[in-house]
Design a protein around this motif. Structure first.
Motif, PDB file in Angstrom:
ATOM      1  N   MET A  90     -46.627  25.086 -79.653  1.00 52.20           N
ATOM      2  CA  MET A  90     -46.768  26.515 -79.949  1.00 52.20           C
ATOM      3  C   MET A  90     -45.949  26.962 -81.152  1.00 52.20           C
ATOM      4  O   MET A  90     -45.013  26.283 -81.561  1.00 52.20           O
ATOM      5  CB  MET A  90     -46.424  27.363 -78.712  1.00 52.20           C
ATOM      6  CG  MET A  90     -44.972  27.346 -78.302  1.00 52.20           C
ATOM      7  SD  MET A  90     -44.730  28.053 -76.631  1.00 52.20           S
ATOM      8  CE  MET A  90     -45.269  29.738 -76.865  1.00 52.20           C
ATOM      9  N   ASP A  91     -46.357  28.121 -81.738  1.00 52.50           N
ATOM     10  CA  ASP A  91     -45.634  28.682 -82.876  1.00 52.50           C
ATOM     11  C   ASP A  91     -44.393  29.417 -82.397  1.00 52.50           C
ATOM     12  O   ASP A  91     -44.320  29.855 -81.259  1.00 52.50           O
ATOM     13  CB  ASP A  91     -46.528  29.673 -83.632  1.00 52.50           C
ATOM     14  CG  ASP A  91     -47.658  28.987 -84.355  1.00 52.50           C
ATOM     15  OD1 ASP A  91     -47.703  27.745 -84.331  1.00 52.50           O
ATOM     16  OD2 ASP A  91     -48.499  29.698 -84.937  1.00 52.50           O
ATOM     17  N   ALA A  92     -43.451  29.596 -83.317  1.00 50.67           N
ATOM     18  CA  ALA A  92     -42.196  30.253 -82.968  1.00 50.67           C
ATOM     19  C   ALA A  92     -42.298  31.771 -83.059  1.00 50.67           C
ATOM     20  O   ALA A  92     -41.412  32.485 -82.615  1.00 50.67           O
ATOM     21  CB  ALA A  92     -41.086  29.763 -83.891  1.00 50.67           C
ATOM     22  N   LEU A  94     -44.113  34.015 -81.622  1.00 52.00           N
ATOM     23  CA  LEU A  94     -44.610  34.718 -80.439  1.00 52.00           C
ATOM     24  C   LEU A  94     -46.046  35.210 -80.585  1.00 52.00           C
ATOM     25  O   LEU A  94     -46.499  36.056 -79.832  1.00 52.00           O
ATOM     26  CB  LEU A  94     -43.688  35.883 -80.035  1.00 52.00           C
ATOM     27  CG  LEU A  94     -42.328  35.457 -79.460  1.00 52.00           C
ATOM     28  CD1 LEU A  94     -41.497  36.676 -79.078  1.00 52.00           C
ATOM     29  CD2 LEU A  94     -42.508  34.565 -78.224  1.00 52.00           C
ATOM     30  N   GLN A  95     -46.757  34.656 -81.580  1.00 48.42           N
ATOM     31  CA  GLN A  95     -48.193  34.935 -81.633  1.00 48.42           C
ATOM     32  C   GLN A  95     -48.888  34.142 -80.541  1.00 48.42           C
ATOM     33  O   GLN A  95     -50.009  34.447 -80.157  1.00 48.42           O
ATOM     34  CB  GLN A  95     -48.768  34.554 -82.999  1.00 48.42           C
ATOM     35  CG  GLN A  95     -48.535  35.614 -84.046  1.00 48.42           C
ATOM     36  CD  GLN A  95     -49.243  35.276 -85.341  1.00 48.42           C
ATOM     37  OE1 GLN A  95     -48.923  34.299 -86.003  1.00 48.42           O
ATOM     38  NE2 GLN A  95     -50.197  36.093 -85.715  1.00 48.42           N
ATOM     39  N   ASP A  96     -48.214  33.109 -80.070  1.00 43.21           N
ATOM     40  CA  ASP A  96     -48.687  32.350 -78.912  1.00 43.21           C
ATOM     41  C   ASP A  96     -47.841  32.795 -77.731  1.00 43.21           C
ATOM     42  O   ASP A  96     -46.667  32.439 -77.639  1.00 43.21           O
ATOM     43  CB  ASP A  96     -48.482  30.844 -79.130  1.00 43.21           C
ATOM     44  CG  ASP A  96     -49.172  30.351 -80.385  1.00 43.21           C
ATOM     45  OD1 ASP A  96     -50.196  30.934 -80.768  1.00 43.21           O
ATOM     46  OD2 ASP A  96     -48.675  29.374 -80.979  1.00 43.21           O
ATOM     47  N   GLU A 195     -50.028  40.213 -83.187  1.00 42.29           N
ATOM     48  CA  GLU A 195     -49.491  40.134 -84.538  1.00 42.29           C
ATOM     49  C   GLU A 195     -48.082  39.553 -84.541  1.00 42.29           C
ATOM     50  O   GLU A 195     -47.333  39.713 -83.591  1.00 42.29           O
ATOM     51  CB  GLU A 195     -49.494  41.522 -85.185  1.00 42.29           C
ATOM     52  CG  GLU A 195     -50.902  41.926 -85.606  1.00 42.29           C
ATOM     53  CD  GLU A 195     -50.950  43.335 -86.171  1.00 42.29           C
ATOM     54  OE1 GLU A 195     -50.274  43.579 -87.179  1.00 42.29           O
ATOM     55  OE2 GLU A 195     -51.657  44.160 -85.591  1.00 42.29           O
ATOM     56  N   ARG A 196     -47.770  38.849 -85.607  1.00 46.55           N
ATOM     57  CA  ARG A 196     -46.435  38.275 -85.796  1.00 46.55           C
ATOM     58  C   ARG A 196     -45.398  39.396 -85.713  1.00 46.55           C
ATOM     59  O   ARG A 196     -45.569  40.449 -86.287  1.00 46.55           O
ATOM     60  CB  ARG A 196     -46.423  37.626 -87.179  1.00 46.55           C
ATOM     61  CG  ARG A 196     -45.171  36.917 -87.542  1.00 46.55           C
ATOM     62  CD  ARG A 196     -45.341  36.378 -88.953  1.00 46.55           C
ATOM     63  NE  ARG A 196     -45.389  34.921 -88.968  1.00 46.55           N
ATOM     64  CZ  ARG A 196     -44.347  34.152 -88.771  1.00 46.55           C
ATOM     65  NH1 ARG A 196     -43.182  34.685 -88.516  1.00 46.55           N
ATOM     66  NH2 ARG A 196     -44.460  32.851 -88.801  1.00 46.55           N
ATOM     67  N   GLN A 197     -44.285  39.145 -84.981  1.00 53.35           N
ATOM     68  CA  GLN A 197     -43.313  40.224 -84.781  1.00 53.35           C
ATOM     69  C   GLN A 197     -42.344  40.356 -85.942  1.00 53.35           C
ATOM     70  O   GLN A 197     -42.090  41.442 -86.435  1.00 53.35           O
ATOM     71  CB  GLN A 197     -42.535  39.971 -83.493  1.00 53.35           C
ATOM     72  CG  GLN A 197     -43.424  40.102 -82.267  1.00 53.35           C
ATOM     73  CD  GLN A 197     -42.611  40.268 -81.011  1.00 53.35           C
ATOM     74  OE1 GLN A 197     -41.386  40.198 -81.044  1.00 53.35           O
ATOM     75  NE2 GLN A 197     -43.281  40.483 -79.901  1.00 53.35           N
TER      76      GLN A 197
HETATM   77 MG    MG Z   1     -48.014  33.075 -87.010  1.00 56.27          MG
END
Ligand code: MG
Ligand code: UDP
Length: 303
Positions: A90-92, A94-96, A195-197
């Motif tokens: 997973m991505d870091a 938090l989009q996941d 969305e990316r935070q």
């Molecule tokens: Mg992303």
């Protein structure tokens, strides 16, 4: 008890990592889990933040690259380093959503892979969505593997699947294709795009374009065949025109005419020739890069 390794490629994620870790531990109660951060040559304090997390919690592991090698390399390194029975990628940013992991785990007894796909592309520039859709259409037409539109890299895999992925040692890595290529039974979970935070996406439009070409070239030789077919088509036309022109000249003489049509044909065909040469070049470049057998990444330090 089975162990779960969470593999997380990180490039300039200093702001996200503490929040990310907190979210993980809030969602993974009663599970034996570790997180493996791959610091992909970040030029902010990502590595320091990872080390701080490691000092505070026992289940943090990390690898740090000597420079930025790209997400694909980070994924390979992380999967290679993992030892768990189950592996989440997973991505870091938090989009996941980590909240999905417990649900993914419910399905893993019946399936080999639990993948996720976004049903919406909310918050994405419309032009990017348009080209992404177009890419999936074209790629699925001309490659034998089926790329799932909206499929994320966010997925839960059994050990066997990860081992299969690690066996594909190609230098030009297109994970979306590799994940499909290895097969196995997949359960797809759907969720809304988030969305990316913090921080920003590191993908420019040009990079995505190159990545698409990469995907197609890595998984099919169809463009080469298409070039051949176009070549055959125009050769037949040329042959027929020669017959017509010779007969016409013999019967009606040879007045000089048809300059505009001649120029148009020359321009059109030289365009196609350059295009075909370009396609061959793309494959040649891949062969060149693969033949050098350079490592996918260089580790500067790990725990
Ligand atoms: Mg992303
Ligand atoms: N990432 C990486 N190396 C890179 C670029 C990105 O490891 O060269 C990581 C990044 O830290 C994040 C994930 O890959 O965890 C996805 O990156 P990003 O959010 O920029 O991509 P997007 O979500 O826009 O596809």
């Amino acid at each position: 008890m089975k162990t779960l390794d969470i593999v997380v490629p990180c490039y300039n994620e200093e702001e996200m990592l503490p929040i990310f870790y907190r979210e993980l531990s809030n969602n993974l109660k009663n599970i034996n889990w570790n997180v493996i951060f791959i610091n992909d040559g970040s030029n902010d304090n990502t590595l320091e933040v990872i080390k701080k997390l490691k000092n505070s919690y026992g289940n943090v592991k990390y690898i740090s690259f000597s420079r930025n090698f790209g997400k694909e390399s980070a994924i390979y390194a992380g999967l290679d380093y993992s030892t768990g029975d189950y592996i989440v990628l997973m991505d870091a940013d938090l989009q996941d959503p980590p909240s999905l992991i417990p649900e993914m785990l419910k399905y893993i007894s019946k399936y080999d892979i639990v993948g996720t796909r976004r049903v919406t592309r909310k918050g994405e520039p419309p032009i990017r969505s348009f080209f992404a859709r177009l890419f999936y259409k074209i790629a699925n037409k001309i490659t034998k593997i089926e790329l799932v539109d909206g499929a994320r890299d966010f997925r839960l895999m059994k050990r066997e699947v990860v081992n299969a992925i690690l066996d594909l040692k190609e230098y030009n890595r297109f994970s979306k294709g590799i994940f499909q290529w290895v097969g196995f039974e997949t359960k797809w979970l759907e969720y809304e795009n988030i969305e990316r935070q913090k921080g920003e996406t590191s993908w420019s439009f040009w990079e995505l374009f190159k990545y698409s070409i990469e995907g197609i070239v890595s998984f099919t030789t169809a463009p080469l065949h298409i070039a051949t077919i176009i070549g055959i088509f125009f050769s037949i036309i040329a042959f027929l025109s020669i017959i017509v022109i010779v007969i016409k000249t013999l019967l009606f003489g040879d007045p000089v005419e048809g300059w505009p049509s001649t120029i148009s044909i020359i321009l059109f065909l030289s365009g196609i020739q350059l295009f075909a040469a370009g396609i061959i070049g793309e494959y040649l470049a891949k062969i060149y890069l693969e033949s050098k057998k350079r490592p996918l990444y260089i580790i500067k330090e790990k725990d």
